[in-house]
Write a protein that holds these residues in place. Structure first.
Motif, short mmCIF file in Angstrom:
data_model
loop_
_atom_site.label_atom_id
_atom_site.label_comp_id
_atom_site.label_asym_id
_atom_site.label_seq_id
_atom_site.Cartn_x
_atom_site.Cartn_y
_atom_site.Cartn_z
N ASP A 178 -23.15 11.01 -24.93
CA ASP A 178 -22.09 10.78 -23.97
C ASP A 178 -22.49 10.86 -22.49
N PRO A 179 -23.37 11.78 -22.09
CA PRO A 179 -23.67 11.92 -20.65
C PRO A 179 -24.19 10.64 -20.01
N VAL A 180 -23.76 10.40 -18.76
CA VAL A 180 -24.26 9.29 -17.96
C VAL A 180 -25.18 9.89 -16.90
N PHE A 181 -26.34 9.30 -16.69
CA PHE A 181 -27.30 9.90 -15.78
C PHE A 181 -27.97 8.84 -14.92
N ASN A 182 -28.98 9.21 -14.15
CA ASN A 182 -29.66 8.28 -13.25
C ASN A 182 -31.18 8.45 -13.33
N ILE A 183 -31.90 7.68 -12.53
CA ILE A 183 -33.36 7.74 -12.53
C ILE A 183 -33.86 9.12 -12.12
N ALA A 184 -33.21 9.73 -11.14
CA ALA A 184 -33.61 11.06 -10.69
C ALA A 184 -33.49 12.08 -11.82
N ASP A 185 -32.42 11.99 -12.59
CA ASP A 185 -32.24 12.90 -13.72
C ASP A 185 -33.35 12.73 -14.76
N ILE A 186 -33.73 11.46 -14.98
CA ILE A 186 -34.83 11.19 -15.93
C ILE A 186 -36.12 11.82 -15.44
N ALA A 187 -36.38 11.72 -14.13
CA ALA A 187 -37.60 12.29 -13.56
C ALA A 187 -37.62 13.81 -13.74
N ILE A 188 -36.49 14.45 -13.44
CA ILE A 188 -36.41 15.90 -13.57
C ILE A 188 -36.61 16.33 -15.02
N SER A 189 -35.89 15.67 -15.93
CA SER A 189 -35.99 16.00 -17.35
C SER A 189 -37.40 15.75 -17.90
N SER A 190 -38.01 14.65 -17.45
CA SER A 190 -39.37 14.32 -17.91
C SER A 190 -40.37 15.36 -17.43
N GLY A 191 -40.23 15.76 -16.17
CA GLY A 191 -41.14 16.76 -15.63
C GLY A 191 -41.04 18.09 -16.35
N ILE A 192 -39.81 18.51 -16.61
CA ILE A 192 -39.60 19.76 -17.35
C ILE A 192 -40.14 19.63 -18.77
N GLY A 193 -39.91 18.47 -19.39
CA GLY A 193 -40.41 18.22 -20.74
C GLY A 193 -41.93 18.29 -20.80
N ILE A 194 -42.59 17.73 -19.79
CA ILE A 194 -44.05 17.77 -19.74
C ILE A 194 -44.55 19.21 -19.64
N LEU A 195 -43.88 20.02 -18.82
CA LEU A 195 -44.29 21.41 -18.67
C LEU A 195 -44.10 22.21 -19.95
N ILE A 196 -43.08 21.85 -20.72
CA ILE A 196 -42.83 22.55 -21.99
C ILE A 196 -43.83 22.11 -23.06
N VAL A 197 -43.99 20.80 -23.22
CA VAL A 197 -44.86 20.27 -24.28
C VAL A 197 -46.34 20.54 -24.00
N PHE A 198 -46.73 20.36 -22.74
CA PHE A 198 -48.15 20.54 -22.38
C PHE A 198 -48.35 21.81 -21.57
N ASN A 199 -47.66 22.85 -21.97
CA ASN A 199 -47.67 24.11 -21.22
C ASN A 199 -49.08 24.65 -21.00
N LYS A 200 -49.87 24.72 -22.04
CA LYS A 200 -51.21 25.30 -21.93
C LYS A 200 -52.11 24.47 -21.03
N LYS A 201 -52.05 23.14 -21.19
CA LYS A 201 -52.89 22.27 -20.37
C LYS A 201 -52.42 22.27 -18.91
N ALA A 202 -51.11 22.34 -18.73
CA ALA A 202 -50.56 22.30 -17.37
C ALA A 202 -50.97 23.51 -16.55
N PHE A 203 -50.98 24.68 -17.20
CA PHE A 203 -51.24 25.90 -16.46
C PHE A 203 -52.65 26.45 -16.67
N THR A 204 -53.54 25.58 -17.09
CA THR A 204 -54.94 26.00 -17.21
C THR A 204 -55.52 26.24 -15.84
N GLU A 205 -56.48 27.13 -15.76
CA GLU A 205 -57.11 27.47 -14.49
C GLU A 205 -58.29 26.57 -14.16
N LYS A 206 -58.52 25.58 -15.03
CA LYS A 206 -59.65 24.67 -14.82
C LYS A 206 -59.45 23.87 -13.55
N VAL A 207 -60.46 23.80 -12.72
CA VAL A 207 -60.41 23.06 -11.47
C VAL A 207 -60.77 21.60 -11.73
#
Length: 209
Positions: A178-207
């Motif tokens: 039911d919810p209606v959303f926009n491109i900005a909402d997709i970007a926010i949700s995608s970014g949060i999703g990436i941090l959840i799914v790729f948590n270990k890779k995202a927060f690795t200390e590798k330079v």
């Protein structure tokens, strides 16, 4: 990811987000919808609150809708400022590309919705019963900080009566999604999703070079 690449991603998302919103605002009447597929349609709605139209005043009755809107806009500005400093810090410390990309698209999405909240009230006339005008001579539909976020993407994938054998919900009408959303909402949700799914890779200390 370098600062230039992060900036490019942010600008690209902002341009697409604002272009889609301005087009909808200046070509659609509020609540007008155009079916594209059976499972997708463009549906113009305006969100005066948080996710799914929820308002702070719904929870704290002593706060007026106007003050609740102002508080929400100020909160969004504070949040996006914090995200901006986080992104700058991550880029400077050359953290993982995944983390940088995720923060960049979250920032872009948050900033895109802030533009609506801060400026759309003075930039456009009201969309009720008529197509809005850009920079109307008679003034906009609201003051600075009191604009409404434009949403237009609707995916009514399935609706109908659920089977009787389902516990609790059997025999009841159900609609997804039911919810209606926009491109900005997709970007926010995608970014949060990436941090959840790729948590270990995202927060690795590798330079990264």
């Amino acid at each position: 990811m370098t600062s230039r690449k992060a900036l490019f991603v942010i600008i690209l998302i902002l341009l697409v987000d604002q272009a889609s919103k301005i087009y909808i605002k200046t070509n659609f009447i509020l609540n007008e919808d155009v079916p594209i597929f059976s499972w997708f349609k463009i549906a113009f709605v305006e969100n005066d609150g948080m996710a799914w139209g929820t308002k702070i005043s719904d929870f704290i009755s002593v706060i007026s809708d106007r003050n609740a809107k102002l508080f929400l806009t100020l909160f969004r500005i504070g949040a996006v400022t914090g995200i901006a400093f986080w992104l700058i810090d991550v880029v400077k410390k050359r953290k993982s590309k995944i983390l940088t990309y995720a923060i960049a698209i979250i920032f872009a999405g948050a900033l895109g919705n802030i533009v609506d909240s801060v400026f759309y009230g003075i930039l456009f006339s009201d969309s009720t019963m008529e197509v809005a005008k850009f920079l109307p001579e008679e003034g906009g539909y609201a003051t600075v900080m009191h604009g409404k976020v434009v949403d237009m993407l609707h995916f009514p994938i399935w609706s109908g009566v659920l089977p009787e054998w389902l516990p609790f919900f059997g025999g009841k009408y159900f609609s997804f999604f039911d919810p209606v959303f926009n491109i900005a909402d997709i970007a926010i949700s995608s970014g949060i999703g990436i941090l959840i799914v790729f948590n270990k890779k995202a927060f690795t200390e590798k330079v990264n070079a």
